[in-house]
Design an enzyme around this catalytic site. Sequence first.
Site, PDB file in Angstrom:
ATOM      1  N   ASN A  98      -9.783  -2.356  -7.182  1.00 31.23           N
ATOM      2  CA  ASN A  98      -8.949  -1.541  -8.055  1.00 31.23           C
ATOM      3  C   ASN A  98      -9.545  -1.343  -9.450  1.00 31.23           C
ATOM      4  OD1 ASN A  98      -5.826  -2.871  -6.694  1.00 31.23           O
ATOM      5  ND2 ASN A  98      -7.040  -1.101  -6.070  1.00 31.23           N
ATOM      6  N   ASP A 134       0.828  -1.203   0.000  1.00 33.31           N
ATOM      7  CA  ASP A 134       0.000   0.000   0.000  1.00 33.31           C
ATOM      8  C   ASP A 134       0.867   1.260   0.000  1.00 33.31           C
ATOM      9  OD1 ASP A 134      -2.328   1.411  -0.021  1.00 33.31           O
ATOM     10  OD2 ASP A 134      -2.707   1.255   2.124  1.00 33.31           O
TER      11      ASP A 134
END
Length: 319
Positions: free
Chosen positions: A81, A33
């Site tokens: 995503n 991340d």
Amino acid sequence: MRQWLFRQLERGYERLLAREVSGAPTHVAVIQDGNRRYARERGDGAHDGHRAGAQTTERVLEWCQEIGVEELTLYAFSTENFDRPAEEREALFDLLCEKLREFADAERVHANEVCIRAIGDLDRLPPRVRDAIDYAEDRTDGYDRFVLNIALAYGGRAQLLEAARSVAHDVESGDLEAEAIDVETVQERLYAQPVRDVDLIIRTGGDERTSNFLPWHANGNEAAVFFCAPFWPEFSKRDFLRGIRTYESREASWRRTRARRALALLRAVSEPELAEARSILGRFRDSLPTAEQPEADALRKPAVEASETGDGDSSQVAD
């Protein structure tokens, strides 16, 4: 001078951490991340952040092999995503294609017998990404010294739901008895090839959540979790070793807990629980502080037990 001194301190701390690591987890899973935030802080585009993160991925693969990790799973692209802007998605897909083929052809990958696999709802990916996955898997098929799983179009709940549907379908069709459903029944339907239980999850970028990542293999195994602040492109070997140390601390605590429970069983219950308790305590006795460790005789079957069970040898230690 100040920067030189700071680098020396960093290297010294890294060496200290390396000396403190005495055992490696078998399977490490990483939530990478912070690539986009890293890029924004530098005034760059998201693609630049993802490319910088790919370099960190290569380093982490090397660090895992150095300390003896046998399986690494990278959360590269989640189902969420797909909601990102099309331009960002396409750039990331291009990078995935490039890196999959680059990894598949890398000399170090073949020298270390790295098996590359993709997990997730791969049918949702563009054809060029699926082609790159097939290329990487075919080029490394048969290797088993180290496994690199790349989670693409991945969602943990979706994987569990699909496995449950598969089980339900087989029960309805009569190919599977409901009473025969066990852990292995579900596990073998999650992925095309076996995935080890996760020992350690690492998440970068400051968020303290596991984001639906490998729930069956991580939560079911009570995996240790290490959250750290650096964005993925900034993740260093020091951070990695701190994560390994977190795993070791968690493992030691787990062993002590098991040993204490077994000792309590020995003191409070009768057969057949005693046999299980002796076995557990025999394995984890050294995990207890010296003051809590029972005498060796406490792990042996009393003579009356041996005669009643027909063992004959009152000094035999329970398996």
